[in-house]
Design a protein around this motif. Structure first.
Motif, PDB file in Angstrom:
ATOM      1  N   LYS A 295      -2.567   6.002   5.238  1.00 52.16           N
ATOM      2  CA  LYS A 295      -2.723   5.107   4.095  1.00 52.16           C
ATOM      3  C   LYS A 295      -3.593   5.782   3.027  1.00 52.16           C
ATOM      4  O   LYS A 295      -4.694   6.254   3.319  1.00 52.16           O
ATOM      5  CB  LYS A 295      -3.330   3.782   4.521  1.00 52.16           C
ATOM      6  CG  LYS A 295      -3.370   2.737   3.416  1.00 52.16           C
ATOM      7  CD  LYS A 295      -4.028   1.443   3.871  1.00 52.16           C
ATOM      8  CE  LYS A 295      -3.249   0.772   4.970  1.00 52.16           C
ATOM      9  NZ  LYS A 295      -3.833  -0.555   5.323  1.00 52.16           N
ATOM     10  N   LEU A 296      -3.085   5.801   1.785  1.00 49.84           N
ATOM     11  CA  LEU A 296      -3.781   6.455   0.678  1.00 49.84           C
ATOM     12  C   LEU A 296      -4.409   5.472  -0.291  1.00 49.84           C
ATOM     13  O   LEU A 296      -5.464   5.738  -0.855  1.00 49.84           O
ATOM     14  CB  LEU A 296      -2.808   7.361  -0.089  1.00 49.84           C
ATOM     15  CG  LEU A 296      -2.087   8.427   0.730  1.00 49.84           C
ATOM     16  CD1 LEU A 296      -1.086   9.167  -0.149  1.00 49.84           C
ATOM     17  CD2 LEU A 296      -3.087   9.401   1.347  1.00 49.84           C
TER      18      LEU A 296
ATOM     19  N   GLY B 290       5.301  15.584  -4.122  1.00 49.11           N
ATOM     20  CA  GLY B 290       5.815  15.410  -2.775  1.00 49.11           C
ATOM     21  C   GLY B 290       6.451  14.056  -2.573  1.00 49.11           C
ATOM     22  O   GLY B 290       6.644  13.281  -3.519  1.00 49.11           O
ATOM     23  N   VAL B 291       6.785  13.750  -1.321  1.00 49.48           N
ATOM     24  CA  VAL B 291       7.407  12.482  -0.950  1.00 49.48           C
ATOM     25  C   VAL B 291       6.321  11.533  -0.448  1.00 49.48           C
ATOM     26  O   VAL B 291       5.496  11.898   0.392  1.00 49.48           O
ATOM     27  CB  VAL B 291       8.473  12.682   0.134  1.00 49.48           C
ATOM     28  CG1 VAL B 291       9.029  11.339   0.604  1.00 49.48           C
ATOM     29  CG2 VAL B 291       9.599  13.569  -0.383  1.00 49.48           C
ATOM     30  N   TYR B 292       6.340  10.314  -0.973  1.00 49.68           N
ATOM     31  CA  TYR B 292       5.383   9.289  -0.556  1.00 49.68           C
ATOM     32  C   TYR B 292       6.142   7.997  -0.261  1.00 49.68           C
ATOM     33  O   TYR B 292       7.324   7.855  -0.612  1.00 49.68           O
ATOM     34  CB  TYR B 292       4.327   9.070  -1.648  1.00 49.68           C
ATOM     35  CG  TYR B 292       3.472  10.285  -1.893  1.00 49.68           C
ATOM     36  CD1 TYR B 292       3.863  11.252  -2.829  1.00 49.68           C
ATOM     37  CD2 TYR B 292       2.304  10.497  -1.183  1.00 49.68           C
ATOM     38  CE1 TYR B 292       3.094  12.388  -3.040  1.00 49.68           C
ATOM     39  CE2 TYR B 292       1.531  11.629  -1.383  1.00 49.68           C
ATOM     40  CZ  TYR B 292       1.947  12.570  -2.313  1.00 49.68           C
ATOM     41  OH  TYR B 292       1.188  13.690  -2.514  1.00 49.68           O
TER      42      TYR B 292
ATOM     43  N   ARG C  77       7.968  -6.113   7.524  1.00 46.59           N
ATOM     44  CA  ARG C  77       7.615  -4.921   6.751  1.00 46.59           C
ATOM     45  C   ARG C  77       8.851  -4.317   6.119  1.00 46.59           C
ATOM     46  O   ARG C  77       9.934  -4.294   6.709  1.00 46.59           O
ATOM     47  CB  ARG C  77       6.945  -3.890   7.665  1.00 46.59           C
ATOM     48  CG  ARG C  77       6.621  -2.568   6.979  1.00 46.59           C
ATOM     49  CD  ARG C  77       6.041  -1.579   7.950  1.00 46.59           C
ATOM     50  NE  ARG C  77       4.744  -2.012   8.458  1.00 46.59           N
ATOM     51  CZ  ARG C  77       4.079  -1.369   9.413  1.00 46.59           C
ATOM     52  NH1 ARG C  77       4.609  -0.311   9.989  1.00 46.59           N
ATOM     53  NH2 ARG C  77       2.901  -1.805   9.794  1.00 46.59           N
ATOM     54  N   ALA C  78       8.708  -3.825   4.893  1.00 50.45           N
ATOM     55  CA  ALA C  78       9.747  -3.053   4.219  1.00 50.45           C
ATOM     56  C   ALA C  78       9.101  -1.805   3.647  1.00 50.45           C
ATOM     57  O   ALA C  78       7.951  -1.833   3.182  1.00 50.45           O
ATOM     58  CB  ALA C  78      10.405  -3.870   3.112  1.00 50.45           C
ATOM     59  N   ILE C  79       9.822  -0.700   3.680  1.00 45.71           N
ATOM     60  CA  ILE C  79       9.273   0.587   3.265  1.00 45.71           C
ATOM     61  C   ILE C  79      10.207   1.237   2.256  1.00 45.71           C
ATOM     62  O   ILE C  79      11.413   1.320   2.487  1.00 45.71           O
ATOM     63  CB  ILE C  79       9.085   1.524   4.466  1.00 45.71           C
ATOM     64  CG1 ILE C  79       8.193   0.878   5.520  1.00 45.71           C
ATOM     65  CG2 ILE C  79       8.489   2.852   4.019  1.00 45.71           C
ATOM     66  CD1 ILE C  79       8.112   1.667   6.806  1.00 45.71           C
ATOM     67  N   GLY C  80       9.674   1.698   1.152  1.00 47.02           N
ATOM     68  CA  GLY C  80      10.427   2.412   0.135  1.00 47.02           C
ATOM     69  C   GLY C  80       9.932   3.839  -0.012  1.00 47.02           C
ATOM     70  O   GLY C  80       8.745   4.118   0.157  1.00 47.02           O
TER      71      GLY C  80
ATOM     72  N   TYR D 131       0.828  -1.207   0.000  1.00 49.19           N
ATOM     73  CA  TYR D 131       0.000   0.000   0.000  1.00 49.19           C
ATOM     74  C   TYR D 131       0.861   1.254   0.000  1.00 49.19           C
ATOM     75  O   TYR D 131       2.077   1.205   0.248  1.00 49.19           O
ATOM     76  CB  TYR D 131      -0.972   0.004   1.180  1.00 49.19           C
ATOM     77  CG  TYR D 131      -0.346  -0.134   2.546  1.00 49.19           C
ATOM     78  CD1 TYR D 131      -0.147  -1.397   3.112  1.00 49.19           C
ATOM     79  CD2 TYR D 131       0.026   0.974   3.295  1.00 49.19           C
ATOM     80  CE1 TYR D 131       0.409  -1.539   4.375  1.00 49.19           C
ATOM     81  CE2 TYR D 131       0.585   0.847   4.554  1.00 49.19           C
ATOM     82  CZ  TYR D 131       0.773  -0.412   5.083  1.00 49.19           C
ATOM     83  OH  TYR D 131       1.326  -0.561   6.331  1.00 49.19           O
ATOM     84  N   ILE D 132       0.213   2.379  -0.272  1.00 50.18           N
ATOM     85  CA  ILE D 132       0.869   3.683  -0.388  1.00 50.18           C
ATOM     86  C   ILE D 132       0.459   4.549   0.797  1.00 50.18           C
ATOM     87  O   ILE D 132      -0.713   4.565   1.197  1.00 50.18           O
ATOM     88  CB  ILE D 132       0.460   4.396  -1.697  1.00 50.18           C
ATOM     89  CG1 ILE D 132       0.679   3.485  -2.901  1.00 50.18           C
ATOM     90  CG2 ILE D 132       1.242   5.707  -1.855  1.00 50.18           C
ATOM     91  CD1 ILE D 132       2.094   3.050  -3.134  1.00 50.18           C
TER      92      ILE D 132
END
Length: 429
Positions: A375-376, A401-403, A420-423, A367-368
């Motif tokens: 959460k978008l 912007g930054v997401y 969890r991993a986040i980019g 998810y974004i």
């Protein structure tokens, strides 16, 4: 001005990430000098003591297809997952002997035929189809048109260095083939053929030999000259017109490069003894990366931007692990794990691609979020099969912007999302 500099630093940092290499021990301790991969389910490694190994599961399990302790494998080549060849070299105390090996069942059975004459050294073998092939080495350069039953001497031009040893040869299409080679401390040579390998022209010569080359695209080839004594820097040779002309530049590294492969059209990796050297700009600038545990690596291949493999001393097999962003659990990158890759393009305008790699079937959520974690949009929520998966994200409804894109993965055989991993990604409109 400060914001511009910050943006430049951020973008540079995102693009500068390099993957890591993970060691896998094969069942043997001999040096593995050559690797050939048709796909991720068909990988062969070969080297000293006549070993030919095979894996169908990315190196987790290996079968020993052949061993001949008095010989060394000098090259291995497959046309498809069934039909392949190899060449082994040794001696009987009197003569230097070469055996040509052929398999029609993916290496389960290898047929061996002694090549005559003796007292030559065959370093390389390749075929463009089941009948037409080429061998090259020291004192030998021949072609066959009947699957290796008969071999005929190849015509070379009269250039001063044209009869130097051939170290590696490959077809780049049905009619054009290239070869590289040379002697240590004496010189290196690049050749090409425009008639499927019957006649060869000397393209270029240099002070040090070449051991491998890379077809970067339909017209671009790159090879690296190496000095075994490390007295002179290596030199990168490049043609963008299939050998009609070559340019070269020295790089500030000293050593021997025996294998070269491309991860992407811009990113190139080469073995460099106890280091890798790599370029992120098509071969213009080069950097070094130490091998894990400082082991000596010999050959390298990439199937795509995700799957890369190398072979090394003492039976070591290396797997490429792509860069992961902000992994919250360091145990995620293992043989039962996953990898979250940098989105591309990044920065992006409207749409970008997010890729993940699963080494086993698993339950995931992707998810974004915005910069404060709201959460978008959910891109995927459910079971996903192992392998590489691409998700396209459309950001038309968002402002610049930054997401962040967040991947949550369950433990094997569970549905509880606990890894969890986040980019980070940048949207510019």
């Amino acid at each position: 001005m400060k914001s511009v500099l910050y943006f430049f630093f951020l973008v540079t940092s995102l693009f500068a990430q390099q993957g890591e290499w993970q060691i896998v021990q094969t069942p043997v301790n001999a040096n593995l000098k050559f690797i050939h991969a048709i796909d991720s389910s068909n990988i062969w490694a070969a080297g000293d003591s006549g070993y030919i190994l095979y894996t169908s599961d990315l190196g987790k399990n290996w079968s020993i297809q052949r061993m001949n302790e008095n010989f060394n494998i000098n090259d291995i080549f497959f046309l498809n997952d069934s039909l392949g060849w190899a060449v082994e070299n040794g001696n009987d105390g009197i003569n230097v002997i070469n055996n040509l090996l052929r398999t029609t069942d993916g290496g389960k059975v290898w047929q061996s035929n002694r090549f005559r004459p003796d007292n030559v050294i065959i370093y390389s073998i390749c075929f463009k189809d089941s009948n037409y092939g080429i061998i090259g080495g020291e004192g030998i350069f021949s072609f066959t048109s009947n699957g290796g039953i008969d071999w005929n001497e190849i015509n070379r031009d009269s250039a001063l260095f044209s009869n130097f040893p051939v170290r590696k040869l490959r077809y780049v299409n049905d009619t054009i083939a290239f070869a590289v080679g040379g002697y240590y401390d004496f010189g290196g040579v690049i050749w090409h053929s425009y008639d499927s390998g019957r006649n060869w022209i000397t393209d270029s010569a240099y002070a040090d030999p070449f051991f491998d080359f890379l077809l970067l695209n339909d017209s671009t080839i790159i090879t690296i000259a190496s000095d075994i004594e490390r007295s002179f820097p290596s030199a990168v040779f490049k043609t963008t017109n299939l050998g009609a002309s070559w340019l070269f530049n020295e790089i500030p590294y000293y050593g021997v490069s025996r294998g070269i492969s491309k991860r992407t059209i811009a990113e190139i990796w080469a073995t460099y003894q106890r280091e890798f050297i790599y370029s992120s700009d098509g071969g213009h600038n080069w950097f070094t990366k130490s091998t894990p545990d400082g082991i000596e690596v010999f050959d390298i291949t990439f199937l795509d931007s995700i799957q890369g493999f190398a072979v090394a001393e003492n039976g070591k097999f290396l797997k490429y692990i792509p860069s992961t962003l902000n992994v919250e659990n360091n145990n995620l990158i293992d043989e039962n794990g996953f990898t979250l890759l940098q989105n591309f393009p990044n920065p992006f305008n409207s749409s970008t691609n997010i890729q993940i790699v699963l080494l086993i079937n698993n339950f995931i959520k992707l998810y974004i979020t915005n910069s404060i974690g709201e959460k978008l949009l959910t891109l995927f929520d459910g079971n996903l099969s192992k392998g590489l998966h691409n998700f396209k994200f459309q950001g038309d409804f968002l402002a610049s912007g930054v997401y962040f894109y967040v991947l949550e993965v369950a433990n094997p055989n569970q549905f509880q999302l606990n890894h969890r991993a986040i980019g980070k990604m940048i949207l510019l409109k």
